[in-house]
Design a protein around this motif. Structure first.
Motif, PDB file in Angstrom:
ATOM      1  N   ILE A 149       1.051  -1.570  -0.497  1.00  0.00           N
ATOM      2  CA  ILE A 149       0.290  -0.080   0.390  1.00  0.00           C
ATOM      3  C   ILE A 149       0.950   1.273   0.193  1.00  0.00           C
ATOM      4  CG2 ILE A 149      -1.785   1.293   1.282  1.00  0.00           C
ATOM      5  CD1 ILE A 149      -2.633  -1.167   1.776  1.00  0.00           C
ATOM      6  N   ALA A 176       1.243   4.461   0.850  1.00  0.00           N
ATOM      7  CA  ALA A 176       0.257   6.170   1.533  1.00  0.00           C
ATOM      8  C   ALA A 176       1.657   7.082   2.158  1.00  0.00           C
ATOM      9  CB  ALA A 176       0.034   5.271   2.667  1.00  0.00           C
ATOM     10  N   LYS A 235       2.197  10.281  -3.599  1.00  0.00           N
ATOM     11  CA  LYS A 235       1.565   9.210  -3.051  1.00  0.00           C
ATOM     12  C   LYS A 235       0.605   8.863  -5.196  1.00  0.00           C
ATOM     13  CE  LYS A 235      -2.054   9.261  -1.158  1.00  0.00           C
ATOM     14  NZ  LYS A 235      -1.978  10.650  -0.482  1.00  0.00           N
ATOM     15  N   GLY A 280      -2.920   4.642  -1.692  1.00  0.00           N
ATOM     16  CA  GLY A 280      -4.369   5.227  -0.396  1.00  0.00           C
ATOM     17  C   GLY A 280      -4.599   6.799  -0.813  1.00  0.00           C
ATOM     18  N   LEU A 312      -2.021   8.561   5.586  1.00  0.00           N
ATOM     19  CA  LEU A 312      -2.402   7.490   5.988  1.00  0.00           C
ATOM     20  C   LEU A 312      -3.267   6.776   6.771  1.00  0.00           C
ATOM     21  CD1 LEU A 312      -1.816   4.443   6.526  1.00  0.00           C
ATOM     22  CD2 LEU A 312       0.325   5.082   7.715  1.00  0.00           C
ATOM     23  N   ALA A 322      -4.915   2.608   6.383  1.00  0.00           N
ATOM     24  CA  ALA A 322      -3.760   1.872   7.144  1.00  0.00           C
ATOM     25  C   ALA A 322      -5.775   0.922   7.974  1.00  0.00           C
ATOM     26  CB  ALA A 322      -4.361   2.812   8.677  1.00  0.00           C
ATOM     27  N   ALA A 381      -5.080  -1.391   4.915  1.00  0.00           N
ATOM     28  CA  ALA A 381      -3.875  -2.400   5.205  1.00  0.00           C
ATOM     29  C   ALA A 381      -3.699  -3.576   6.193  1.00  0.00           C
ATOM     30  CB  ALA A 381      -2.201  -1.557   5.985  1.00  0.00           C
ATOM     31  N   VAL A 415       3.035  -1.061   4.780  1.00  0.00           N
ATOM     32  CA  VAL A 415       2.472   0.127   3.926  1.00  0.00           C
ATOM     33  C   VAL A 415       4.487   1.021   3.616  1.00  0.00           C
ATOM     34  CG1 VAL A 415       2.368   2.397   4.457  1.00  0.00           C
ATOM     35  CG2 VAL A 415       0.994   1.138   4.957  1.00  0.00           C
ATOM     36  N   VAL A 451      -0.687  -2.226  11.568  1.00  0.00           N
ATOM     37  CA  VAL A 451      -0.350  -1.375  10.297  1.00  0.00           C
ATOM     38  C   VAL A 451       1.154  -2.077  10.618  1.00  0.00           C
ATOM     39  CG1 VAL A 451      -0.098  -0.105   9.090  1.00  0.00           C
ATOM     40  CG2 VAL A 451      -2.280  -0.078  10.638  1.00  0.00           C
TER      41      VAL A 451
END
Length: 445
Positions: free
Chosen positions: A10, A12, A20, A92, A96, A112, A115, A122, A149
């Motif tokens: 992910i 983020a 991002k 993301g 986050l 988050a 995730a 992340v 996370v």
């Protein structure tokens, strides 16, 4: 049967605007150029980024929205569309840990949350403009904030020079978090924007060369092998089939407006409708196409009709086709821009009024822009293309239009993410309905 999601990661950041999208697009294209089957996703309700993802990865991108979608819906979608993928890359939303307000809890729908649900680590993108070791302190805070996370590493963005990078690195050595790459400050990497976000992918004639440039920069500046090594297999779960999204196909044969003015269709809903046996027939109002006369439903998604209001007002075949189908009682639904197009008139930013389809009494204006933004929970006040009376739908509102008048019966009773009643009501007249909601999912009455 137990199923397992593929490797995933992910992308983020601690805040919006950190880079991002730039990193995600460059990474998607770079991995695709390696011959990998990369499945892209976007956290939250965004629809513009999806089109860029799709072009970059050469594979349809889907929303993962932890506010509007249940865990079963999210896991079912991920399992289905990643079945033949080598890796999943998720962009993301906002910061986050930022999500929609919920009574009694800090947030919902954050990157988050996705995730934690999927078990993917992340990769944190940090805009280090004006920072040195403080960047590591921010990364450490993100790494320690939630135990469920995992921060797999960081990419530094907008690094001013090699000396700047040298001043940043010691902080990360202190906290033991790996820097997997650093992108120099480069304005040519930024995509053009307008009031709802990025200009659409289909509007950028040099999109392929831009994506290849991003991929070149990522390939030079990021250790892709180290990044791939940090991607993780997702959480396994018991297979429960396709959970669906609670919005039934509005017809067996659906005429779908699809062009630069009407591009905000959610891919997961279209996929769900096709899986349920519906035929989806695209048409272009900007090309003055009439909706397929054999369709038993018409769907006008959101987009930018205000930028094309003159062409739409002059599209006589399109407007006449809509009116003829409404006269026959064919269900027609419009979301946001589609809703405005079904209305009586639209006043552009210069104050010029353009006549629209006239199937609803809605009059809108862009002369005095006012932002309407946020998640919405709506109850249907009548049977319509979204479901039966009393059913609930979850959606998102994002527009700058001012409502001058709404002359028809209301379609929905609406609340925001915190449960507060809001003014959005939509409209219904005969078989024609519309609202400013971009609907993501629904629940039975």
């Amino acid at each position: 049967m137990t199923i397992t999601a593929p490797r995933g990661i992910i992308i983020a950041a601690p805040r919006s605007g950190a880079g991002k999208t730039t990193v995600t697009l460059g990474l998607l294209r770079a991995l695709a150029r390696r011959g990998m089957r990369v499945q892209p996703f976007k956290c939250g309700p965004d629809y513009i980024d999806l089109a860029f993802h799709t072009v970059a990865a050469r594979r349809t991108s889907f929303n993962l929205d932890g506010w509007a979608m249940s865990a079963a819906q999210l896991q079912g979608l991920v399992s289905a569309v990643t079945a033949d993928a080598d890796i999943a890359v998720v962009e993301g939303v906002m910061g986050l840990f930022d999500g929609a307000p919920q009574p009694g809890r800090a947030g919902r729908g954050s990157a988050a949350d996705i995730a934690a649900l999927l078990g993917w680590p992340v990769l944190l993108v940090l805009d280090v403009s004006g920072q040195t070791e403080t960047a590591a302190a921010i990364a450490l805070g993100c790494a320690k904030f939630r135990a469920d996370v995992q921060i797999a590493g960081v990419i530094l963005n907008r690094v001013a020079s090699e000396r700047h990078r040298a001043l940043i690195d010691p902080g990360f050595k202190t906290i033991g978090l790996d820097v997997l790459g650093a992108l120099a400050r480069n304005e040519t990497l930024t995509l053009p924007e307008r009031h709802l976000g990025l200009v659409q992918a289909q509007e950028i004639t040099a999109i392929e060369s831009h994506l290849d440039n991003l991929a070149d920069q990522i390939s030079r500046s990021v250790d892709l092998d180290a990044l791939l090594a940090r991607a993780r297999i997702g959480h396994s779960r018991e297979q429960a089939g396709d959970a669906g999204f609670g919005i039934r196909p509005p017809g067996q044969r659906i005429a779908l407006a699809s062009d630069a003015a009407f591009s905000f269709s959610y891919p997961h809903l279209l996929r769900h409708w096709r899986a349920a046996g519906a035929d989806i027939v695209p048409f272009s109002p900007l090309n003055d196409d009439a909706p397929d006369a054999a369709a038993d439903a018409v769907w006008l998604p959101g987009g930018y009709p205000e930028l094309h209001a003159g062409r739409l007002a002059a599209a006589q075949a399109f407007l006449a086709g809509l009116r003829a189908m409404a006269a026959r009682g064919v269900p027609i639904h419009g979301e946001c821009g589609g809703y405005m197009t079904l209305g009586a008139g639209l006043e552009d930013a210069k104050g010029t009024r353009h006549g629209m389809a006239g199937l609803l009494g809605l009059e809108t204006s862009f002369v005095s822009r006012r932002l309407h933004l946020g998640y919405r929970h709506a109850t249907l006040l009548a049977d319509c293309s979204l479901g039966v009376k009393g059913a609930s739908v979850h959606g998102h509102e994002f527009h700058y239009a001012t409502i001058l008048s709404e002359a028809d019966d209301p379609l929905i009773a609406c609340r925001d993410a915190s449960g507060r009643a809001i003014a959005e009501r939509g409209s219904r007249r005969g078989s024609v309905t519309g609202s400013f909601l971009h609907v993501l999912s629904g629940e039975a009455a």
